[in-house]
Design a protein around this motif. Structure first.
Motif, mmCIF file in Angstrom:
data_model
loop_
_atom_site.group_PDB
_atom_site.id
_atom_site.type_symbol
_atom_site.label_atom_id
_atom_site.label_comp_id
_atom_site.label_asym_id
_atom_site.label_seq_id
_atom_site.Cartn_x
_atom_site.Cartn_y
_atom_site.Cartn_z
ATOM 1 N N UNK A 1 0.342 -0.745 -0.166
ATOM 2 C CA UNK A 1 0.396 -0.017 0.040
ATOM 3 C C UNK A 1 0.314 1.390 0.251
ATOM 4 N N UNK A 2 2.280 1.321 -0.638
ATOM 5 C CA UNK A 2 3.323 2.538 0.153
ATOM 6 C C UNK A 2 3.479 2.872 1.205
ATOM 7 N N UNK A 3 3.091 1.778 2.485
ATOM 8 C CA UNK A 3 3.488 2.471 3.580
ATOM 9 C C UNK A 3 4.982 1.719 4.384
ATOM 10 N N UNK A 4 5.572 2.486 4.935
ATOM 11 C CA UNK A 4 6.668 1.656 5.776
ATOM 12 C C UNK A 4 6.534 1.550 7.305
ATOM 13 N N UNK A 5 7.146 1.218 7.658
ATOM 14 C CA UNK A 5 7.126 0.773 9.282
ATOM 15 C C UNK A 5 6.813 2.151 10.421
ATOM 16 N N UNK A 6 7.435 2.872 9.678
ATOM 17 C CA UNK A 6 7.580 4.824 10.741
ATOM 18 C C UNK A 6 6.623 5.005 10.413
ATOM 19 N N UNK A 7 5.370 4.216 9.637
ATOM 20 C CA UNK A 7 4.259 5.714 9.478
ATOM 21 C C UNK A 7 2.806 5.030 9.915
ATOM 22 N N UNK A 8 3.376 3.420 11.006
ATOM 23 C CA UNK A 8 2.483 2.894 11.975
ATOM 24 C C UNK A 8 1.760 4.234 12.850
ATOM 25 N N UNK A 9 0.985 3.889 13.135
ATOM 26 C CA UNK A 9 0.244 4.773 14.016
ATOM 27 C C UNK A 9 -0.508 4.074 15.189
ATOM 28 N N UNK A 10 -0.822 2.766 15.025
ATOM 29 C CA UNK A 10 -1.748 2.107 15.728
ATOM 30 C C UNK A 10 -1.541 0.448 15.727
ATOM 31 N N UNK A 11 -1.474 -0.583 16.565
ATOM 32 C CA UNK A 11 -1.663 -1.726 16.462
ATOM 33 C C UNK A 11 -2.253 -2.352 17.501
ATOM 34 N N UNK A 12 -2.888 -2.959 17.260
ATOM 35 C CA UNK A 12 -3.421 -3.678 18.503
ATOM 36 C C UNK A 12 -2.972 -5.705 18.054
#
Length: 137
Positions: free
Chosen positions: A65-76
């Motif tokens: 989707x064009x995202x990288x790990x540093x773009x993560x804002x939330x994890x459950x």
């Protein structure tokens, strides 16, 4: 990057997660990802090996989707055994830093009675936001 960690005045900085993230941009979501490979075979029976595979899988889905790990804002994170999770925090942390780095989004870890895939020890949902500055918006 335009994502901002939210830390109210006077609060202790949490270790390994953030209380909140402010983000603007294109959003990428993952479903609940478990620790199996591309052929849907679990990589191991334990939480740590499954966790590491989940991170590989998550990074791959985000990249699509064009995202990288540093773009993560939330994890459950959904774990089936709190004691197994707690006993393996060092290995879990090492795997996290290997695949995600020292980027700590808003997170929740929840113990559940079981997961739909009977062999799964852990399942993770992730939300990433690609900042407007990187999407051209």
């Amino acid at each position: 990057m335009s994502n901002t960690i939210l830390l109210p005045d006077g609060w202790q900085r949490p270790r390994g997660f953030s209380h909140g993230i402010k983000a603007r941009g294109e959003t990428v979501f993952t479903g609940g990802i478990v620790g199996w490979d591309a052929q849907e075979r679990f990589v191991g029976p334990d939480m740590v090996s499954q966790f590491e595979q989940i991170l590989r899988n998550t990074v791959a889905v985000l990249a699509t989707g064009g995202a990288r790990p540093e773009h993560i804002v939330r994890m459950t994170w959904y774990v089936t055994d709190r004691d197994e999770y707690s006993a393996n925090l060092a290995a879990i942390g090492a795997a996290y830093r290997t695949h995600i780095g020292r980027h700590f989004p808003a997170m929740a870890v929840v113990q559940v009675a079981g997961l739909i895939e009977p062999a799964a020890r852990i399942e993770i949902e992730t939300t990433a936001v690609i900042p407007d500055t990187e999407t051209g918006a």
